[in-house]
Design a protein around this motif. Structure first.
Motif, PDB file in Angstrom:
ATOM      1  N   UNK A 111       0.832  -1.208   0.000  1.00 48.10           N
ATOM      2  CA  UNK A 111       0.000   0.000   0.000  1.00 48.10           C
ATOM      3  C   UNK A 111       0.863   1.252   0.000  1.00 48.10           C
ATOM      4  N   UNK A 112       1.880   1.269   0.836  1.00 48.07           N
ATOM      5  CA  UNK A 112       2.788   2.419   0.903  1.00 48.07           C
ATOM      6  C   UNK A 112       3.440   2.683  -0.452  1.00 48.07           C
ATOM      7  N   UNK A 113       3.696   1.621  -1.206  1.00 49.19           N
ATOM      8  CA  UNK A 113       4.346   1.740  -2.517  1.00 49.19           C
ATOM      9  C   UNK A 113       3.348   1.978  -3.651  1.00 49.19           C
ATOM     10  N   UNK A 114       2.047   2.030  -3.331  1.00 50.42           N
ATOM     11  CA  UNK A 114       1.041   2.239  -4.365  1.00 50.42           C
ATOM     12  C   UNK A 114       0.724   0.975  -5.146  1.00 50.42           C
ATOM     13  N   UNK A 115       0.862  -0.164  -4.497  1.00 47.23           N
ATOM     14  CA  UNK A 115       0.614  -1.463  -5.135  1.00 47.23           C
ATOM     15  C   UNK A 115      -0.389  -2.255  -4.314  1.00 47.23           C
ATOM     16  N   UNK A 116      -0.763  -3.408  -4.853  1.00 46.78           N
ATOM     17  CA  UNK A 116      -1.622  -4.344  -4.149  1.00 46.78           C
ATOM     18  C   UNK A 116      -1.153  -5.754  -4.438  1.00 46.78           C
ATOM     19  N   UNK A 117      -1.835  -6.733  -3.868  1.00 49.29           N
ATOM     20  CA  UNK A 117      -1.444  -8.127  -4.075  1.00 49.29           C
ATOM     21  C   UNK A 117      -1.516  -8.525  -5.545  1.00 49.29           C
ATOM     22  N   UNK A 118      -2.386  -7.867  -6.313  1.00 49.29           N
ATOM     23  CA  UNK A 118      -2.490  -8.180  -7.743  1.00 49.29           C
ATOM     24  C   UNK A 118      -1.230  -7.797  -8.518  1.00 49.29           C
ATOM     25  N   UNK A 119      -0.367  -7.003  -7.912  1.00 49.86           N
ATOM     26  CA  UNK A 119       0.873  -6.585  -8.570  1.00 49.86           C
ATOM     27  C   UNK A 119       2.063  -7.494  -8.250  1.00 49.86           C
ATOM     28  N   UNK A 120       1.888  -8.413  -7.296  1.00 43.54           N
ATOM     29  CA  UNK A 120       2.988  -9.312  -6.935  1.00 43.54           C
ATOM     30  C   UNK A 120       3.230 -10.306  -8.062  1.00 43.54           C
ATOM     31  N   UNK A 121       4.499 -10.439  -8.443  1.00 41.32           N
ATOM     32  CA  UNK A 121       4.860 -11.374  -9.509  1.00 41.32           C
ATOM     33  C   UNK A 121       5.623 -12.586  -8.977  1.00 41.32           C
ATOM     34  N   UNK A 122       6.152 -12.495  -7.737  1.00 42.29           N
ATOM     35  CA  UNK A 122       6.956 -13.601  -7.188  1.00 42.29           C
ATOM     36  C   UNK A 122       6.967 -13.497  -5.680  1.00 42.29           C
TER      37      UNK A 122
END
Length: 126
Positions: free
Chosen positions: A63-74
């Motif tokens: 969240x702090x980085x402006x991402x979510x779990x859908x952005x995890x690739x590995x």
């Protein structure tokens, strides 16, 4: 160029490392353990609770980085007992809806602060 990502909503690093580093559009999240950021206490009631706390710590950093779990690739999951795999997998899986990331799960002899699970992640920032 790299950008250091830190949030008070996840545990402060317990060594010379950052919670996460953004390099280009890749976010590298350091291994998270079931440490509560607000109290400094470990969540060690059971492996499911430990895993949930780890995933919530990952979520705070994402969240702090402006991402979510859908952005995890590995992801990399480290367990002290592979017998816990099914329980960890159930909690872990509840944080993803589809397009699951690549992953490995390995058993290790020990983890920081004698916890039973640690998870690190790499995400692709939109």
């Amino acid at each position: 160029m790299k950008t250091i990502i830190n949030t008070n909503n996840a545990p402060a690093p317990i060594g010379p490392y950052s919670q996460a580093v953004l390099a280009g559009n890749l976010l590298f999240i350091s291994g998270q353990i079931p440490l509560d950021a607000k109290t400094g206490e470990l969540t060690l009631t059971d492996i499911a609770a430990e895993t949930k706390k780890v995933m919530e710590n990952l979520k705070a950093i994402l969240t702090e980085a402006g991402c979510g779990f859908e952005h995890i690739i590995k992801t990399s999951i480290f367990l002290t007992d592979m017998q816990s795999f099914a329980q960890v997998n159930e909690v872990y899986g509840s944080y993803f809806t589809d397009n699951f990331p690549a992953r490995e799960t390995v058993q290790v002899s020990a983890l920081p602060k004698n916890v039973n699970v640690e998870i690190s992640a790499i995400a692709l920032k939109p």
